[in-house]
Design a protein around this motif. Sequence first.
Motif, PDB file in Angstrom:
ATOM      1  N   ILE A   1       0.836  -1.203   0.000  1.00  0.00           N
ATOM      2  CA  ILE A   1       0.000   0.000   0.000  1.00  0.00           C
ATOM      3  C   ILE A   1       0.871   1.254   0.000  1.00  0.00           C
ATOM      4  O   ILE A   1       0.660   2.183  -0.786  1.00  0.00           O
ATOM      5  CB  ILE A   1      -0.943  -0.001   1.213  1.00  0.00           C
ATOM      6  N   PHE A   2       1.868   1.302   0.890  1.00  0.00           N
ATOM      7  CA  PHE A   2       2.733   2.477   0.974  1.00  0.00           C
ATOM      8  C   PHE A   2       3.521   2.683  -0.321  1.00  0.00           C
ATOM      9  O   PHE A   2       3.780   3.818  -0.728  1.00  0.00           O
ATOM     10  CB  PHE A   2       3.701   2.355   2.157  1.00  0.00           C
TER      11      PHE A   2
ATOM     12  N   ILE B   1       2.631   1.853  -3.429  1.00  0.00           N
ATOM     13  CA  ILE B   1       1.867   2.053  -4.660  1.00  0.00           C
ATOM     14  C   ILE B   1       0.698   3.024  -4.528  1.00  0.00           C
ATOM     15  O   ILE B   1       0.479   3.865  -5.402  1.00  0.00           O
ATOM     16  CB  ILE B   1       1.357   0.685  -5.177  1.00  0.00           C
ATOM     17  N   ALA B   2      -0.064   2.944  -3.430  1.00  0.00           N
ATOM     18  CA  ALA B   2      -1.367   3.607  -3.377  1.00  0.00           C
ATOM     19  C   ALA B   2      -1.294   5.092  -3.029  1.00  0.00           C
ATOM     20  O   ALA B   2      -0.505   5.510  -2.179  1.00  0.00           O
ATOM     21  CB  ALA B   2      -2.262   2.883  -2.371  1.00  0.00           C
ATOM     22  N   ASP B   3      -2.136   5.901  -3.698  1.00  0.00           N
ATOM     23  CA  ASP B   3      -2.344   7.301  -3.322  1.00  0.00           C
ATOM     24  C   ASP B   3      -3.237   7.381  -2.092  1.00  0.00           C
ATOM     25  O   ASP B   3      -3.042   8.216  -1.223  1.00  0.00           O
ATOM     26  CB  ASP B   3      -3.026   8.075  -4.454  1.00  0.00           C
ATOM     27  N   ARG B   4      -4.254   6.500  -2.068  1.00  0.00           N
ATOM     28  CA  ARG B   4      -5.160   6.413  -0.922  1.00  0.00           C
ATOM     29  C   ARG B   4      -5.390   4.951  -0.592  1.00  0.00           C
ATOM     30  O   ARG B   4      -5.196   4.071  -1.425  1.00  0.00           O
ATOM     31  CB  ARG B   4      -6.510   7.073  -1.224  1.00  0.00           C
ATOM     32  N   VAL B   5      -5.843   4.719   0.645  1.00  0.00           N
ATOM     33  CA  VAL B   5      -6.116   3.357   1.085  1.00  0.00           C
ATOM     34  C   VAL B   5      -7.451   3.317   1.814  1.00  0.00           C
ATOM     35  O   VAL B   5      -7.831   4.259   2.510  1.00  0.00           O
ATOM     36  CB  VAL B   5      -4.980   2.829   2.010  1.00  0.00           C
ATOM     37  N   GLY B   6      -8.168   2.232   1.597  1.00  0.00           N
ATOM     38  CA  GLY B   6      -9.373   1.950   2.358  1.00  0.00           C
ATOM     39  C   GLY B   6      -9.135   0.694   3.175  1.00  0.00           C
ATOM     40  O   GLY B   6      -8.643  -0.313   2.645  1.00  0.00           O
TER      41      GLY B   6
ATOM     42  N   PRO C   1      -2.169   6.779   2.853  1.00  0.00           N
ATOM     43  CA  PRO C   1      -1.540   5.768   3.728  1.00  0.00           C
ATOM     44  C   PRO C   1      -0.863   6.359   4.956  1.00  0.00           C
ATOM     45  O   PRO C   1      -1.004   5.843   6.064  1.00  0.00           O
ATOM     46  CB  PRO C   1      -0.540   5.079   2.804  1.00  0.00           C
ATOM     47  N   GLU C   2      -0.133   7.469   4.768  1.00  0.00           N
ATOM     48  CA  GLU C   2       0.571   8.068   5.905  1.00  0.00           C
ATOM     49  C   GLU C   2      -0.401   8.663   6.927  1.00  0.00           C
ATOM     50  O   GLU C   2      -0.115   8.677   8.128  1.00  0.00           O
ATOM     51  CB  GLU C   2       1.571   9.122   5.430  1.00  0.00           C
ATOM     52  N   GLU C   3      -1.574   9.141   6.463  1.00  0.00           N
ATOM     53  CA  GLU C   3      -2.576   9.674   7.386  1.00  0.00           C
ATOM     54  C   GLU C   3      -3.198   8.556   8.223  1.00  0.00           C
ATOM     55  O   GLU C   3      -3.397   8.714   9.430  1.00  0.00           O
ATOM     56  CB  GLU C   3      -3.664  10.411   6.611  1.00  0.00           C
ATOM     57  N   VAL C   4      -3.492   7.441   7.567  1.00  0.00           N
ATOM     58  CA  VAL C   4      -4.061   6.297   8.295  1.00  0.00           C
ATOM     59  C   VAL C   4      -3.026   5.733   9.263  1.00  0.00           C
ATOM     60  O   VAL C   4      -3.356   5.329  10.381  1.00  0.00           O
ATOM     61  CB  VAL C   4      -4.548   5.213   7.307  1.00  0.00           C
ATOM     62  N   TYR C   5      -1.761   5.738   8.855  1.00  0.00           N
ATOM     63  CA  TYR C   5      -0.678   5.249   9.714  1.00  0.00           C
ATOM     64  C   TYR C   5      -0.552   6.101  10.972  1.00  0.00           C
ATOM     65  O   TYR C   5      -0.418   5.589  12.076  1.00  0.00           O
ATOM     66  CB  TYR C   5       0.632   5.270   8.928  1.00  0.00           C
ATOM     67  N   ASP C   6      -0.623   7.425  10.799  1.00  0.00           N
ATOM     68  CA  ASP C   6      -0.438   8.333  11.935  1.00  0.00           C
ATOM     69  C   ASP C   6      -1.693   8.497  12.782  1.00  0.00           C
ATOM     70  O   ASP C   6      -1.596   8.735  13.992  1.00  0.00           O
ATOM     71  CB  ASP C   6       0.007   9.720  11.441  1.00  0.00           C
ATOM     72  N   ASN C   7      -2.872   8.364  12.152  1.00  0.00           N
ATOM     73  CA  ASN C   7      -4.128   8.618  12.868  1.00  0.00           C
ATOM     74  C   ASN C   7      -5.147   7.505  12.633  1.00  0.00           C
ATOM     75  O   ASN C   7      -6.233   7.744  12.098  1.00  0.00           O
ATOM     76  CB  ASN C   7      -4.713   9.969  12.440  1.00  0.00           C
ATOM     77  N   PRO C   8      -4.820   6.279  13.026  1.00  0.00           N
ATOM     78  CA  PRO C   8      -5.763   5.168  12.836  1.00  0.00           C
ATOM     79  C   PRO C   8      -6.971   5.311  13.751  1.00  0.00           C
ATOM     80  O   PRO C   8      -6.861   5.834  14.857  1.00  0.00           O
ATOM     81  CB  PRO C   8      -4.928   3.940  13.214  1.00  0.00           C
TER      82      PRO C   8
END
Length: 353
Positions: free
Chosen positions: A204-205, A207-212, A225-232
Amino acid sequence: MVKIIVKNISKVFKKGKVIALDNVNITIENGERFGILGPSGAGKTTFMRIIAGLDVPSTGELYFDDKLVASNGKLLVPPEDRKIGMVFQTWALYPNLTAFENIAFPLTNMKMSKEEIRKRVEEVAKILDIHHVLNHLPRELSGGQQQRVALARALVKDPSLLLLDEPFSNLDARMRDSARALVKEVQSRLGVTLLIVSHDPADIFAIADRVGVLVKGKLVQVGKPEEVYDNPVSIQVASLIGEINELEGKVTNEGVVIGSFRFPVSISNDKVLIGIRPEDVKLSKDVIRDDAWTLVGKGRVKVIGYQGGLFRITITPLNSDDEIFTYSDHPIHSGEEVLVYVKKDKIKVFEKN
């Protein structure tokens, strides 16, 4: 390129007893690289199959651009008319066909002329640097070459959407990074919309621009990905997208207490889960004078391991069996007492279910 619109899609099996997807809503933009991350049984494959037209939603609607392609149990546009290229986990190459014949297979089914087939196969083979192995059978190719043949077969149809289902899981660790870089490069060059499904956050990190994030059929979080990583949104999401220390603590006036550790956070619940990434933990024998780091207490080194050029160090509070781990470029002996620091703004607090 194509825009994918998923509206209120649910999928049930066994007369409603098994809910594979539960009211999923998402829009994947033209030319976007979108990742679906989740554990086994979360509904990732079902979601992919519905997008591909290999299955239909029990309820809800699926649009490609403004065109309704599936709705409430009905397949309105079949897979062959959706302009989709797909790469499976197993690559699904025909063992008795050469690389050229494998790549050409979908074009042969489309009744293209031999001249046009050869032109297209050679074009995509050149992009993927496999033109020199086109006459080889799959068993004569390396794992990386087999994957490139599978990718070429997906791209040779000039698809609007490229679907990747756990595409790197059969590659060894050395080859995965280069394979991820190749996929991203090819997607950028061709501009095709890309959907990758994986349980591996590294995919995901890379390749993806966004992740669901899918959990038990529900799309629980969407973002970069970095937003979900930092603020799950939950400890489960946090652990799906990266390594994290998970500690159950008691809330006091001085913060959340776990043995000899005290995390300076304020919350109203009696018991909470503290999450802290290993890179946000630092061990020292001396006081650290840096406002970014806060001392949570003394700990004792329980065990030390080694992986990827770093030492993996597990620490316990002095009067507790809880564990926290971090990585270091130098070893610390088991049994040693150390000061445990964490980054103030990286402490994550989750409600305990």
